[in-house]
Design a protein around this motif. Structure first.
Motif, PDB file in Angstrom:
ATOM      1  N   ASP A  63     -10.074 -10.617   4.773  1.00 41.53           N
ATOM      2  CA  ASP A  63      -8.948  -9.685   4.681  1.00 41.53           C
ATOM      3  C   ASP A  63      -8.155 -10.799   4.275  1.00 41.53           C
ATOM      4  OD1 ASP A  63      -6.378  -9.111   5.812  1.00 41.53           O
ATOM      5  OD2 ASP A  63      -7.252  -8.704   8.466  1.00 41.53           O
ATOM      6  N   LEU A  64      -7.341  -9.929   3.108  1.00 43.21           N
ATOM      7  CA  LEU A  64      -6.184 -10.735   1.703  1.00 43.21           C
ATOM      8  C   LEU A  64      -4.711 -10.760   2.256  1.00 43.21           C
ATOM      9  CD1 LEU A  64      -7.632  -9.172  -1.362  1.00 43.21           C
ATOM     10  CD2 LEU A  64      -8.563 -10.917  -0.443  1.00 43.21           C
ATOM     11  N   GLU A  65      -4.773 -10.219   3.962  1.00 46.63           N
ATOM     12  CA  GLU A  65      -3.333 -10.485   4.133  1.00 46.63           C
ATOM     13  C   GLU A  65      -3.609 -11.793   5.356  1.00 46.63           C
ATOM     14  OE1 GLU A  65      -1.251  -6.904   5.085  1.00 46.63           O
ATOM     15  OE2 GLU A  65      -2.693  -5.655   4.464  1.00 46.63           O
TER      16      GLU A  65
ATOM     17  N   ASP B 170      -9.905  -5.913   2.760  1.00 49.56           N
ATOM     18  CA  ASP B 170      -8.703  -5.799   3.072  1.00 49.56           C
ATOM     19  C   ASP B 170      -7.700  -5.732   3.036  1.00 49.56           C
ATOM     20  OD1 ASP B 170      -7.888  -4.445   5.685  1.00 49.56           O
ATOM     21  OD2 ASP B 170      -9.558  -5.802   6.800  1.00 49.56           O
ATOM     22  N   TRP B 171      -7.155  -5.344   2.559  1.00 49.07           N
ATOM     23  CA  TRP B 171      -5.795  -4.932   1.907  1.00 49.07           C
ATOM     24  C   TRP B 171      -4.846  -4.188   2.156  1.00 49.07           C
ATOM     25  CZ3 TRP B 171      -4.056  -6.479  -4.189  1.00 49.07           C
ATOM     26  CH2 TRP B 171      -2.748  -7.281  -3.990  1.00 49.07           C
TER      27      TRP B 171
ATOM     28  N   LEU C  43     -10.289  -1.637   0.895  1.00 41.62           N
ATOM     29  CA  LEU C  43      -9.931  -0.655   1.575  1.00 41.62           C
ATOM     30  C   LEU C  43      -8.327  -1.318   1.806  1.00 41.62           C
ATOM     31  CD1 LEU C  43     -12.747  -2.004   4.363  1.00 41.62           C
ATOM     32  CD2 LEU C  43     -12.491   0.216   2.534  1.00 41.62           C
ATOM     33  N   SER C  44      -7.618  -0.241   1.679  1.00 42.33           N
ATOM     34  CA  SER C  44      -6.030   0.266   1.592  1.00 42.33           C
ATOM     35  C   SER C  44      -5.769   1.382   1.890  1.00 42.33           C
ATOM     36  CB  SER C  44      -5.863  -0.031  -0.152  1.00 42.33           C
ATOM     37  OG  SER C  44      -4.120  -0.573   0.123  1.00 42.33           O
ATOM     38  N   GLY C  45      -4.404   1.740   2.283  1.00 47.11           N
ATOM     39  CA  GLY C  45      -4.124   2.847   2.002  1.00 47.11           C
ATOM     40  C   GLY C  45      -2.615   2.521   3.392  1.00 47.11           C
ATOM     41  N   ILE C  46      -2.782   3.571   4.555  1.00 44.56           N
ATOM     42  CA  ILE C  46      -1.648   3.224   5.817  1.00 44.56           C
ATOM     43  C   ILE C  46      -1.562   2.755   7.072  1.00 44.56           C
ATOM     44  CG2 ILE C  46      -0.463   5.727   7.731  1.00 44.56           C
ATOM     45  CD1 ILE C  46      -0.432   5.950   4.322  1.00 44.56           C
TER      46      ILE C  46
END
Length: 163
Positions: free
Chosen positions: A36-38, A74-75, A11-14
């Motif tokens: 949550d990769l961040e 999630d990144w 899941l990526s994007g704005i």
């Protein structure tokens, strides 16, 4: 619509368009492992895999699949990390791009991080626009945040992602 018993999505994007909210929904409602990769180590069910992530996306996905059947990564990846995204896609990870009204996303982002964080948002949006994302990406686009500031219902996002 049937959600596959096994699979991995990115899941990526704005920023501030609902990626993390949707990942938590998938975790809660459909037993996806949410990474949550961040947000290491708190956002990782297996934080010991961070060194693997840093060295090889192929090995990372291989290891994740030993632990989990369903995976939601999630990144909001920086544009300069496109090669990492391509590596994930080569391993069968589907890219889902969250799009939305930029002014509304900026407002949501500011409400979470304050005005100090707006430079981060603006820089990321500038990079995304220069790269012309999501057009050159092999991805499913979900328009998750409207110009009125309304987020798409999670079940509607689910249908769009898994149709």
């Amino acid at each position: 619509m049937v959600i596959p018993k096994q699979g991995a999505i990115l899941l990526s994007g704005i920023p501030a368009t609902g990626k993390s909210t949707f990942a938590r929904y998938l975790s809660r409602e459909h037993s996806f492992a949410h990474y949550d990769l961040e947000c290491h180590p708190l956002g990782w069910p297996h934080p010991e895999l961070k060194a693997v992530w840093d060295s090889s996306r192929r090995a990372f996905i291989t290891q994740l699949r030993q632990y989990h059947d369903r995976i939601a990564l999630d990144w909001g990846f920086p544009v300069s990390y496109l090669s990492w995204v391509k590596e994930l896609q080569k391993e069968g990870v589907r890219l889902i791009w969250f799009a939305g009204d930029l002014a509304r996303a900026r407002e949501v982002f500011s409400s979470r991080r304050g005005n100090k964080g707006l430079e981060i948002f603006d820089n990321q949006i500038t990079a995304v626009q220069k790269a012309n994302y999501p057009i050159p990406l092999d991805c499913t686009v979900v328009h998750a945040l409207s110009s009125s500031g309304t987020f798409l219902d999670l079940s509607q996002i689910e249908r769009r992602v898994f149709e």
